[in-house]
Design a protein around this motif. Structure first.
Motif, short mmCIF file in Angstrom:
data_model
loop_
_atom_site.label_atom_id
_atom_site.label_comp_id
_atom_site.label_asym_id
_atom_site.label_seq_id
_atom_site.Cartn_x
_atom_site.Cartn_y
_atom_site.Cartn_z
N MET A 2 0.84 -1.20 0.00
CA MET A 2 0.00 0.00 0.00
C MET A 2 0.87 1.25 0.00
O MET A 2 0.59 2.22 -0.69
CB MET A 2 -0.92 0.03 1.23
CG MET A 2 -2.10 -0.91 1.14
SD MET A 2 -2.96 -0.86 -0.47
CE MET A 2 -3.94 0.60 -0.33
N ASP A 11 2.29 1.77 -3.27
CA ASP A 11 1.25 2.26 -4.17
C ASP A 11 1.06 3.76 -4.02
O ASP A 11 0.95 4.49 -5.00
CB ASP A 11 -0.07 1.56 -3.81
CG ASP A 11 -0.59 0.78 -4.99
OD1 ASP A 11 0.24 0.40 -5.83
OD2 ASP A 11 -1.82 0.58 -5.04
N GLN A 12 1.03 4.22 -2.76
CA GLN A 12 0.84 5.65 -2.49
C GLN A 12 2.03 6.45 -3.02
O GLN A 12 1.85 7.50 -3.64
CB GLN A 12 0.67 5.87 -0.97
CG GLN A 12 0.13 7.25 -0.63
CD GLN A 12 -1.19 7.56 -1.34
OE1 GLN A 12 -2.12 6.77 -1.33
NE2 GLN A 12 -1.26 8.71 -2.01
N GLN A 65 1.58 6.82 -6.64
CA GLN A 65 0.55 7.82 -6.98
C GLN A 65 1.07 9.24 -6.76
O GLN A 65 0.72 10.15 -7.52
CB GLN A 65 -0.71 7.61 -6.12
CG GLN A 65 -1.45 6.32 -6.37
CD GLN A 65 -1.94 6.17 -7.82
OE1 GLN A 65 -2.01 7.13 -8.56
NE2 GLN A 65 -2.23 4.95 -8.22
N ARG A 85 1.63 -8.02 -11.21
CA ARG A 85 0.48 -7.11 -11.29
C ARG A 85 0.30 -6.63 -12.72
O ARG A 85 1.21 -6.77 -13.56
CB ARG A 85 0.69 -5.91 -10.37
CG ARG A 85 1.90 -5.03 -10.77
CD ARG A 85 1.96 -3.75 -9.95
NE ARG A 85 3.15 -2.97 -10.26
CZ ARG A 85 3.25 -2.12 -11.28
NH1 ARG A 85 2.24 -1.96 -12.11
NH2 ARG A 85 4.36 -1.43 -11.49
N ARG A 125 -0.19 -0.06 -15.22
CA ARG A 125 -1.07 1.10 -15.04
C ARG A 125 -1.01 1.95 -16.30
O ARG A 125 0.06 2.09 -16.89
CB ARG A 125 -0.61 1.94 -13.85
CG ARG A 125 -0.57 1.17 -12.54
CD ARG A 125 0.09 2.01 -11.45
NE ARG A 125 0.01 1.36 -10.15
CZ ARG A 125 1.07 0.91 -9.48
NH1 ARG A 125 2.29 1.03 -10.00
NH2 ARG A 125 0.93 0.34 -8.31
#
Ligand SMILES: NC(=O)c1ccc[n+]([C@@H]2O[C@H](COP(=O)([O-])OP(=O)(O)OC[C@H]3O[C@@H](n4cnc5c(N)ncnc54)[C@H](O)[C@@H]3O)[C@@H](O)[C@H]2O)c1
Length: 275
Positions: free
Chosen positions: A1, A4-5, A8, A229, A232
């Motif tokens: 997580m 991921d942040q 972003q 994964r 994106r």
């Protein structure tokens, strides 16, 4: 997580907001997914963008979002398989910004079906949009690109253009054609100072991918990707915009896989870092 942040939150102006200043890009298929993100990254790095899509409303929304974020964009409704639409989109770029430097073609139709039973009309449409559209778009832009010191075209293929894609023959075959077409364009237009490259995504989290694959298949695909994964859209966009930008000034005729390692996973059943 946390990773991921961090992803972003990373700066979007990785080209230091200067590399594309003064350059004008036409991005086709920019109403969603990879094309949309490419338009956003170009604008975030100082380029002016003509956002083109067969869904005019989606193109409008993306252009409006770019402008709201402080970028420069205009939109046009355009079918890449329609010469009159292409003419109008190129005219819009010239009318709005006076030049054209970069063309990104992210438009595609995905038609499947087993070869034994598939409808040949789907093949005709696939070749019309995915291959003939790419030819018409690129050669209509060419006279304007010749005048740019940083002229560049980026097409989008797929790993299915290099390996078998059972039940997706029409799509994969057009992508194989697009790869060959791109390499030929690159060699024919090197004398014009126009670089032409192509990016081949693996599986990327976009509306198109969700429309053609069931959640189970998506899960199976993700498990086979060495990075574990899906890609994106913004990761594809960064790759596309790098190739489109002056930072790739010595690269032409190349097909770059952006796939989390999937194209190199021939001997890998499931990713295992201990292997
Ligand atoms: N998403 C993936 O997993 C994946 C994998 C490999 C390749 N690709 C390729 O990446 C490119 C972008 O796909 P995406 O996943 O972002 O899809 P997407 O559906 O999110 O975006 C494609 C856009 O193209 C537009 N479009 C379709 N036909 C058009 C036409 N005739 N003229 C103009 N615009 C048109 C659509 O309206 C849409 O906005 C395509 O070339 C696709 O084949 C995607």
């Amino acid at each position: 997580m946390e990773a991921d942040q961090a992803f972003q939150d990373r700066p979007r102006d990785w080209m230091q907001h200067s590399r594309l200043v003064g350059l004008v890009a036409l991005v086709v298929g920019a109403g969603s997914g990879i094309g949309e993100e490419s338009a956003r990254v170009i604008a975030a790095n100082g380029g002016k963008v003509v956002v083109a899509d067969i869904r005019g409303d989606a193109a409008n929304d993306v252009a409006a979002a770019i402008v709201a974020a402080g970028g420069d964009a205009t939109s046009v409704s355009m079918d890449v398989a329609n010469q009159a639409d292409i003419d109008a989109a190129v005219a819009r770029a010239i009318e709005a910004y006076g030049r054209l430097d970069i063309v990104v073609n992210a438009a595609a139709v995905v038609k499947g079906g087993p070869i034994e039973t598939c409808d040949l009309a789907d093949w005709t449409l696939s070749f019309r949009v995915n291959v003939e559209g790419a030819i018409m778009l690129a050669r209509t832009c060419l006279p304007h690109l010749r005048g740019s010191p940083h002229a560049s075209i980026v097409q989008i293929a797929s790993l299915s253009g290099m390996g078998a894609y059972p039940n997706g023959g029409a799509y994969g075959t057009t992508k194989a054609a697009l790869i060959a077409l791109t390499k030929t364009m690159a060699m024919e237009w090197v004398k014009d100072g126009v670089r032409v490259n192509i990016v081949s995504p693996g599986t990327v989290e976009t509306p198109l991918m969700r429309a053609v694959l069931t959640p189970e298949v998506v899960e199976q695909r993700a498990a086979r990707i060495p990075m574990g994964r899906l890609g994106r859209p913004s990761e594809l966009a960064d790759t596309i915009v790098f190739l489109a930008s002056p930072m790739a000034s010595f690269i032409t005729g190349q097909n770059l896989n952006c796939d989390g390692g999937l194209s190199q996973a021939l001997m890998v059943q499931k990713f295992n870092p201990d292997l």
